[in-house]
Design a protein around this motif. Sequence first.
Motif, PDB file in Angstrom:
ATOM      1  N   GLY A  30      -0.666   1.383 -19.998  1.00 37.75           N
ATOM      2  CA  GLY A  30       0.560   1.383 -19.204  1.00 37.75           C
ATOM      3  C   GLY A  30       0.280   1.166 -17.722  1.00 37.75           C
ATOM      4  O   GLY A  30       1.114   1.486 -16.890  1.00 37.75           O
ATOM      5  N   TYR A  31      -0.880   0.629 -17.397  1.00 37.29           N
ATOM      6  CA  TYR A  31      -1.323   0.418 -16.014  1.00 37.29           C
ATOM      7  C   TYR A  31      -1.344   1.734 -15.259  1.00 37.29           C
ATOM      8  O   TYR A  31      -1.154   1.788 -14.051  1.00 37.29           O
ATOM      9  N   ASP A  32      -1.546   2.798 -15.997  1.00 34.18           N
ATOM     10  CA  ASP A  32      -1.537   4.108 -15.381  1.00 34.18           C
ATOM     11  C   ASP A  32      -2.962   4.637 -15.403  1.00 34.18           C
ATOM     12  O   ASP A  32      -3.615   4.626 -16.440  1.00 34.18           O
ATOM     13  N   THR A  33      -3.421   5.087 -14.258  1.00 32.50           N
ATOM     14  CA  THR A  33      -4.819   5.489 -14.155  1.00 32.50           C
ATOM     15  C   THR A  33      -5.165   6.615 -15.124  1.00 32.50           C
ATOM     16  O   THR A  33      -6.178   6.564 -15.821  1.00 32.50           O
ATOM     17  N   THR A  34      -4.278   7.595 -15.161  1.00 30.49           N
ATOM     18  CA  THR A  34      -4.550   8.731 -16.047  1.00 30.49           C
ATOM     19  C   THR A  34      -4.698   8.283 -17.481  1.00 30.49           C
ATOM     20  O   THR A  34      -5.640   8.646 -18.187  1.00 30.49           O
ATOM     21  N   ARG A  35      -3.732   7.476 -17.905  1.00 27.45           N
ATOM     22  CA  ARG A  35      -3.783   7.008 -19.289  1.00 27.45           C
ATOM     23  C   ARG A  35      -5.025   6.164 -19.513  1.00 27.45           C
ATOM     24  O   ARG A  35      -5.639   6.198 -20.575  1.00 27.45           O
ATOM     25  N   GLY A  36      -5.386   5.398 -18.496  1.00 29.33           N
ATOM     26  CA  GLY A  36      -6.557   4.545 -18.616  1.00 29.33           C
ATOM     27  C   GLY A  36      -7.817   5.369 -18.848  1.00 29.33           C
ATOM     28  O   GLY A  36      -8.637   5.047 -19.707  1.00 29.33           O
ATOM     29  N   VAL A  37      -7.924   6.449 -18.085  1.00 24.00           N
ATOM     30  CA  VAL A  37      -9.108   7.292 -18.252  1.00 24.00           C
ATOM     31  C   VAL A  37      -9.107   7.922 -19.645  1.00 24.00           C
ATOM     32  O   VAL A  37     -10.142   8.024 -20.299  1.00 24.00           O
ATOM     33  N   GLU A  38      -7.915   8.284 -20.092  1.00 25.62           N
ATOM     34  CA  GLU A  38      -7.825   8.814 -21.465  1.00 25.62           C
ATOM     35  C   GLU A  38      -8.318   7.786 -22.467  1.00 25.62           C
ATOM     36  O   GLU A  38      -9.056   8.104 -23.404  1.00 25.62           O
ATOM     37  N   CYS A  39      -7.888   6.546 -22.266  1.00 22.05           N
ATOM     38  CA  CYS A  39      -8.326   5.473 -23.163  1.00 22.05           C
ATOM     39  C   CYS A  39      -9.845   5.379 -23.154  1.00 22.05           C
ATOM     40  O   CYS A  39     -10.487   5.280 -24.196  1.00 22.05           O
ATOM     41  N   TYR A  40     -10.375   5.411 -21.957  1.00 21.67           N
ATOM     42  CA  TYR A  40     -11.829   5.311 -21.839  1.00 21.67           C
ATOM     43  C   TYR A  40     -12.496   6.423 -22.643  1.00 21.67           C
ATOM     44  O   TYR A  40     -13.438   6.186 -23.391  1.00 21.67           O
ATOM     45  N   GLU A  41     -11.968   7.625 -22.490  1.00 21.41           N
ATOM     46  CA  GLU A  41     -12.551   8.741 -23.229  1.00 21.41           C
ATOM     47  C   GLU A  41     -12.483   8.504 -24.722  1.00 21.41           C
ATOM     48  O   GLU A  41     -13.388   8.863 -25.465  1.00 21.41           O
ATOM     49  N   SER A  42     -11.388   7.902 -25.147  1.00 20.63           N
ATOM     50  CA  SER A  42     -11.227   7.783 -26.592  1.00 20.63           C
ATOM     51  C   SER A  42     -12.079   6.648 -27.162  1.00 20.63           C
ATOM     52  O   SER A  42     -12.446   6.679 -28.322  1.00 20.63           O
ATOM     53  N   VAL A  43     -12.401   5.636 -26.348  1.00 18.69           N
ATOM     54  CA  VAL A  43     -13.217   4.549 -26.900  1.00 18.69           C
ATOM     55  C   VAL A  43     -14.709   4.793 -26.689  1.00 18.69           C
ATOM     56  O   VAL A  43     -15.545   4.206 -27.363  1.00 18.69           O
ATOM     57  N   ARG A  44     -15.002   5.672 -25.750  1.00 23.82           N
ATOM     58  CA  ARG A  44     -16.385   5.856 -25.344  1.00 23.82           C
ATOM     59  C   ARG A  44     -17.294   6.234 -26.509  1.00 23.82           C
ATOM     60  O   ARG A  44     -18.431   5.774 -26.608  1.00 23.82           O
ATOM     61  N   GLY A  45     -16.769   7.062 -27.382  1.00 20.88           N
ATOM     62  CA  GLY A  45     -17.595   7.553 -28.477  1.00 20.88           C
ATOM     63  C   GLY A  45     -17.985   6.491 -29.496  1.00 20.88           C
ATOM     64  O   GLY A  45     -18.903   6.691 -30.291  1.00 20.88           O
ATOM     65  N   ASN A  46     -17.296   5.358 -29.511  1.00 24.68           N
ATOM     66  CA  ASN A  46     -17.547   4.356 -30.546  1.00 24.68           C
ATOM     67  C   ASN A  46     -18.569   3.302 -30.135  1.00 24.68           C
ATOM     68  O   ASN A  46     -18.606   2.220 -30.709  1.00 24.68           O
ATOM     69  N   ASN A  47     -19.338   3.625 -29.114  1.00 22.37           N
ATOM     70  CA  ASN A  47     -20.398   2.728 -28.688  1.00 22.37           C
ATOM     71  C   ASN A  47     -19.879   1.363 -28.256  1.00 22.37           C
ATOM     72  O   ASN A  47     -20.275   0.336 -28.801  1.00 22.37           O
ATOM     73  N   PRO A  48     -19.019   1.325 -27.278  1.00 18.71           N
ATOM     74  CA  PRO A  48     -18.515   0.037 -26.814  1.00 18.71           C
ATOM     75  C   PRO A  48     -19.593  -0.675 -26.004  1.00 18.71           C
ATOM     76  O   PRO A  48     -20.403  -0.025 -25.348  1.00 18.71           O
ATOM     77  N   VAL A  49     -19.598  -2.027 -26.077  1.00 18.77           N
ATOM     78  CA  VAL A  49     -20.603  -2.748 -25.302  1.00 18.77           C
ATOM     79  C   VAL A  49     -20.146  -2.936 -23.868  1.00 18.77           C
ATOM     80  O   VAL A  49     -20.939  -3.125 -22.971  1.00 18.77           O
ATOM     81  N   VAL A  50     -18.832  -2.879 -23.671  1.00 14.53           N
ATOM     82  CA  VAL A  50     -18.305  -3.096 -22.332  1.00 14.53           C
ATOM     83  C   VAL A  50     -16.905  -2.524 -22.302  1.00 14.53           C
ATOM     84  O   VAL A  50     -16.251  -2.408 -23.334  1.00 14.53           O
ATOM     85  N   VAL A  51     -16.456  -2.099 -21.125  1.00 16.05           N
ATOM     86  CA  VAL A  51     -15.034  -1.778 -21.013  1.00 16.05           C
ATOM     87  C   VAL A  51     -14.385  -2.694 -19.988  1.00 16.05           C
ATOM     88  O   VAL A  51     -14.973  -3.020 -18.956  1.00 16.05           O
ATOM     89  N   ASN A  52     -13.174  -3.107 -20.314  1.00 17.26           N
ATOM     90  CA  ASN A  52     -12.357  -3.902 -19.401  1.00 17.26           C
ATOM     91  C   ASN A  52     -11.200  -3.034 -18.945  1.00 17.26           C
ATOM     92  O   ASN A  52     -10.224  -2.896 -19.649  1.00 17.26           O
TER      93      ASN A  52
END
Lengths: 420, 361, 285, 298, 318
Positions: free
Chosen positions: A61-83
């Motif tokens: 939602g172009y929202d920083t808070t939500r973005g950080v949440e997203c990062y937290e949720s994808v981080r565990g799955n071994n992403p090669v990169v985040v955009n």
Amino acid sequence: AVTAAQAQDGIYVPLLTYRTGAFAGSGIPIADGMHDYLTMLNERDGGIGGVPLIIEECETGYDTTRGVECYESVRGNNPVVVNPYSTGITLQLIPRAAVDEIPVLSMAYGLSAAADGTTFPWVFNPPVTYWDGASAFVKHAADVEGGFENLAGKTIGLLHLDAPYGREPIPVLEALAEEHGFEVKLYPVPAQDMQNQSSVWLNIRRDRPDWIYLQGWGAMNPTAVREAVRTNFPVDRLVGVWWAGGDEDARAGGAEAAGYKSLNFHGVGSDYPFMDDIITYVHERGLSEFPRERIGDNLYNRGIYNSMLVAEAIRTAQEITGKDVIDGTDMRLGLEAMNITQERIAEMGMEDFMAPLGISCEDHSGHNQVYVAQWGGDAWTQGTDWMSPMTEFVRPLIEDAAQSYAAADAGWPERTEECP
Amino acid sequence: MIYREAGQFKSSYAADMAVFPLKQDRIGILVIILLAYSMAFFGSTFMLQAVLIPFLIFALAAIGLNMLVGYTGLLSLGTGAFMGVGAYACYKLMTIFPEVNVVIWILVSGFFSAGIGILFGLPSLRIKGFYLAVATLAAQFFLQWTFNRVPWLVNYNVSGAIEAPRRTLFDVQIVGAAATPQARYIVVLTLVILLTWIASNIVHGRIGRQWMAIRDMDIAAELMGIRPFKAKLMAFAVSSYYCGVAGAMMVFLWYGGAEYNVFNIDQSFEILFMVIIGGLGSLIGSFFGAALIFMLPIAMGALLPAIFEPLGIRVGSETIEHLRFMILGAMIIFFLIVEPHGLARLWQIVKQKLRVWPFPY
Amino acid sequence: MSATTETAPEQITTDPEKKDLILSVNNIEVIYDHVILVLKGVSLNVPRRGIVAILGANGAGKTTTLKAVSNLLHAERGEVTKGSIEFEGERIERLSPNDLVRRGCIQVLEGRHCFGHLTIEENLLTGAFTRKDGSAAIKADMEKVYNYFPRLRERRSAMAGYTSGGEQQMCAIGRALMSKPKMILLDEPSMGLAPQIVEEIFEIVQDLNAKEGVSFLLAEQNTNMALRYATYGYILETGRVVMDGEAKMLRENEDVKEFYLGISDSGARSFRNVKTYKRRKRWLA
Amino acid sequence: MSVDQTSAAIADKAAEKSAGETLEPQGARGDEPSAAAPAPRHFEEVLLAVDNVSLGFGGVKALTDVSFDIRKGEIRAIIGPNGAGKTSMLNCINGFYHPTEGRITFRGETRRKMRPYEAAAGGIARTFQNVALFKGMSTLDNIMAGRSLKMKANLFWQILRFGPAMREEVAHRRVVEDIIDFLQIQAIRKTPVGKLPYGLQKRVELGRALAMEPDLLLLDEPMAGMNLEEKEDMSRFILDVNNHFGTTIALIEHDMGVVMDLSDRVVVLEYGRKIADGTPDEVKRDQKVIDAYLGVPH
Amino acid sequence: MNLLHQIFIEPFAFMGEAPDLLLQVLWEGFVSGILYALIALGFVLIFKASGVFNFAQGIMVVFAALTLVGFHAMGVPAILALALAIGVMFLLAVTVERVVLRPLVNQPDIILFMATFGITYFLIGFGELIFGGEPKQMITSELMLPEGRTSFDMAGGFVTIQHIDIAAAVIAVIMIATLGVFFSKTRIGRGLRAVADSHKAALSVGISLNQIWVIVWFAAGIVALVTGIMWGARSDVSFALQIIALKALPVLILGGFTSIPGAIVGGLIIGFGEKLAEFYWGPIVGGGIESWFAYVIALLFLVFRPQGLFGEKIIERI
Ligand SMILES: Nc1ncnc2c1ncn2[C@@H]1O[C@H](COP(=O)(O)OP(=O)(O)OP(=O)(O)O)[C@@H](O)[C@H]1O
Ligand SMILES: Nc1ncnc2c1ncn2[C@@H]1O[C@H](COP(=O)(O)OP(=O)(O)OP(=O)(O)O)[C@@H](O)[C@H]1O
Ligand SMILES: [Mg+2]
Ligand SMILES: [Mg+2]
């Protein structure tokens, strides 16, 4: 959702996108572009180097808070990169990237200073930084005015979103103003007034700037173009950063908006070989949500360009490490060694779509070439030739800024290994 | 009759006035606290970082707002900004006096937002109800503008964002990107328990009674010698203190950095939801509210695809997002209808039923 | 939880002809908030053109009974869980309050409840909200109300929220009259009114009853007055009808005399030397 | 004359009354001069004096040039038709309204513009015509709130709920429990008052006012909406407060029986003007009062 | 000294220097004022009639406009699309009444206020689900609304006026006048005010809350539709518009929550004040003061009149 097991046999590429909220208008074509190109690779080539890509979107939602949440949720799955797809989110992730060892790819957005790979080993912002963009704009203005000497005494306005994103170009514009003797005027637009810019444009009418550089996003851009037309501001002296170059942005101004300019670093339209593949493998298989008739829109192509960078970095990483399934550390090596030559461009079917591009260990942006696009009334055209930003001018500024960023935060982790 | 108070006689007023007069409640709280600490060792990183830490921080902010809205009856929509004051104050203090421990600064930063809270609370002496609510939006927008336009606040950082510098407590890093969620969680949990205990003391004592008196019938309260001026400003001060501390914790113990937009009006609204869904005038309700409002979207983000995928319906992330909005909206309405007095009241009714169980009334 | 009391058979005998009843409440049970049981099987009947009083201590459930009839309980998170209520022979538990007003049954709420931001006159006009018989008729009725309560005429353009307690009470009663009801549920009409006005209000009740055939169900603490004007009375205690009968009969009852009328063996008592100990009511024995 | 003698006198009078009287409408008990008229008590020291007070709201004159006094220790009734300005008078006395003209002197001090909490601090407590309890709080908390003025522990100790704060809390709780016992509302100690029936709410309100240990207690229709039994209870409480604590009481009430039986002196207002002032007996016989308020005697 | 000069002299001097700009600023202030007033009007309607502070008014504006544009995009002729949009607003009113208001009757204001947040969230999700999140162009010409602009040259500069803004002003005035009469003079209007005062008492005199609520929510829906068309014609129809609704809040407290003329007067004061302040004084502090200036004006007024300029007096009686 993606399970850890799935992530084992593929390369997990999370996409932080926003298809909702106030900025959805800009976010949707980008998200679709990113998604469709990667899907095309999966469908056509079975992934990269035979390894399927696992694509997952997370809505910010172009929202920083939500973005950080997203990062937290994808981080565990071994992403090669985040955009992160938002300067605000990027700023939040920069300190974490080094800790989590996940590269952050902020393609032509984010912190300009992050182009300094020595200080920011995990952050990448190719092909150009905002500072490059602003310098390219000044270069273009100088061209039109007939040389830098003619800029002296002129006024250049920066109409920007009042957020970290919008403010990025300020230091470089001010430095250039000092160098070339023009004046910079700032016109901040608060997010809640994006669609209500009449006072800002009254200020513009009062100050009569000779040029305006538009660093806006979402609904701010069409409103700006429309207001420019309304205030009789010469639209060919209104130049948007590449994020202000959406088709809808320009179209909003109606016929009188023809002539509006915007920076760009990739082609528009769908007249490229790779685009046929996207249509064949993605759209015709019903795997895309993007309307067929809008394929080739500037921001759709932007998304594709972004995914192309991801894909090329993965490919490079695979070549360097010899592994099929790579991880974040490998990906960083791939990004730092990325060198897309004219040949490679042709191979990808992207001739005329993009300029050659290189990233290095010290230079995480590459300060690559851009061009000025011009709105023809119903499509973008290439207004100038490809040109380089004022790299020599910008680069030292970037290094300084990176230094002071690290200095402000005692204990900022230095790059652990020397650049080759 | 599992939950019964019969047979528990109190022999002193002090015992009767204890916050948890019932033995079951006291044991329950102890167990919950122990469980909460043990989560630091059993909880996954995601659980700690993305669920528990923010939940606790939001609960703290909700407690703060609850003291204002629920206990004193002053509706405020400036919570986000007051949190921001705490965060920016903490940032300045941390960077100006790096040698002082960050936990101290987190607690001190609340005083700055208390001060600002008092300032913006002044109109509450004359303005009431929704008029006041809208007037507090002045604080919200003005402060947000200040965070954005005063570069001194961010130490002249060009991007206008604040970054958490590295800080330790007992040689364990708790602020900065390298701080482990476990360490941060323990700090957050301890602070939240401490502040909740204090909040409970305040609302159960004279100040709390004065607040509630003002809330329920301000004229009568004044006629009984309660000075609305003092009580209301005190409420603003204490409430803003809590919000400020929560804001500082949010930036330094959770996000690790922030821009002015983090403290926007949506943040204010979100905290208000927590307070109201949780239960006005109930501390435990603030926790319930924070849990529901914060975790519901996370849970739905995980649940919705799990529901749709087996049905063979391909849903994009945006569809999920839209559904999430719809469901969140519907849930808010649903909870309000089921129990306008919030989850805390629902909890009470459950306890009541347990007390008389197996009889219906 | 047996709800019926020994008085139940009596009620049936008082008025076996259901047709003549304008209102009949049968054995209702009311629960607030899903847990608080307030009425435990209340039955009562109001004959057409009757004036029936409900008496009882504070908290006995008088207001609750009236609200159950006028269907205003929902607004307070209360509900009728058992029994039935019939108005003119028709079940009305499912009707909305405005349907009831349209059918001619209106309640005057306890504790005034005027529209504070409307003037007295506007308050009266809202009483005529459901009427469709034209503004002339409404005007005429308003005159009538003003004649009943001249004080209201004086304060007609004052905002109701600012008027005195008694003025608000008159306004609330006047407002109900404006709906041209067949039946009025009056909750504590005398509360806070000057003795003179109390008298007048009961005169008005009698007047309306005699001239226009309006039936009344009134909940009243002023037992003296209530039993003087009512034809029949019910005594409610903690949610149960403990006694009912003709008004005259109730007036003669020893307990009623003792507890509600203040007449003991030694005659009327003075408030100065009331006894502080509690006497036991015989019907609770 | 002492209080005991007074009540003994009343008892005698009551005994004289003939048995078997027929029902009389309300007010009957007051009508009979012999029935309840106590031997008048005399009070000298003026506690509160109202001098030429007028109060207007825009066009409405709520009070016009009203003067009377309240003496220490007495029960002073204020009666009058609806809208006469009785409540407004009380509001002026405790600073909620500010008289447009005139002065109010309390304990020898004349204040022009007094804030309500100042009046409270000075020792004036009151109850309200439309119950104004703190609806969301329990009976206990309501009455405890009445003791706010007397509680002094500072913020620091309150935050810890320990030491002086806790001692103070317990001490005041003890006082409050006494009041609760006195009013016989032990059973509803912890009930939120919003749910209580009206009569009990009135009683709690009295308790809250008593908790302030006032010198002057203003009661605005304390018995409206009560049945006889409750009125009797309430009368008992009022008398006890007056007797045991020596609290001066100003009372507004429409039940003439109560007024005539309880009060020492009565002031009568009509249309914002004072029309009579005197002992219950005098007032009751005053033709102006009968016309304006009591109605024709039966 | 310099600051005083900047505050008290320069702006006025500049007004004299460039009258064309002053005129343009005033016109912009007028137009925004009218548009704020339109949003505020929707709030006032609902507040007046149910005591509900309807936070969802902003999203209703977007939703109404999206429905209109959305139907048109499906190939429905403009006029029919308009009718359909009105129908949708009616359905919305009925649904809100059924699902939200009816079960929450007689609850404290703040609870109803929260419920309107629920409505807001629901409508955001629902609207985006159906119409997508991209901004859409208002079908100005199809609705036969004037387009284009007129410029006058004056004092070396020029003043431009958009035709659509003139139309907005005219429509707003007509709407406000109609609603004003409706509220104060009709039976239903009186009923609405009674409901706002006390649900309980209104129920007791036989006013059907359900009917009243449907009426006002529908009326507010129509106001939202008109607002949506006008705003949409100036910028785009997108969810970002919803944020503008926040701008209506200071208008509301300034004019008073319950006053229809208050909405327009408040709107104009805020519109003019905000534009003048931003343009002439904003630069002193770096601009962008528009985001909070309106609140400060409103706050100042409130300290003197806690019920706003035209709001109903807050009754304090004991
Ligand atoms: N909304 C409510 N929620 C819970 N309990 C209630 C509610 N309203 C009333 N009660 C309870 O129901 C009981 C009966 O109340 P009700 O108001 O009917 O009594 P009443 O006979 O009218 O008394 P009064 O003479 O004081 O008016 C009381 O004990 C009261 O506490
Ligand atoms: N704040 C106010 N604004 C306007 N008018 C007022 C205000 N307060 C009281 N009044 C008016 O003053 C008059 C006296 O009111 P007050 O409440 O003192 O009467 P009262 O003697 O207590 O009557 P009641 O016995 O009915 O309670 C009334 O006509 C009332 O409308
Ligand atoms: Mg009652
Ligand atoms: Mg009064």
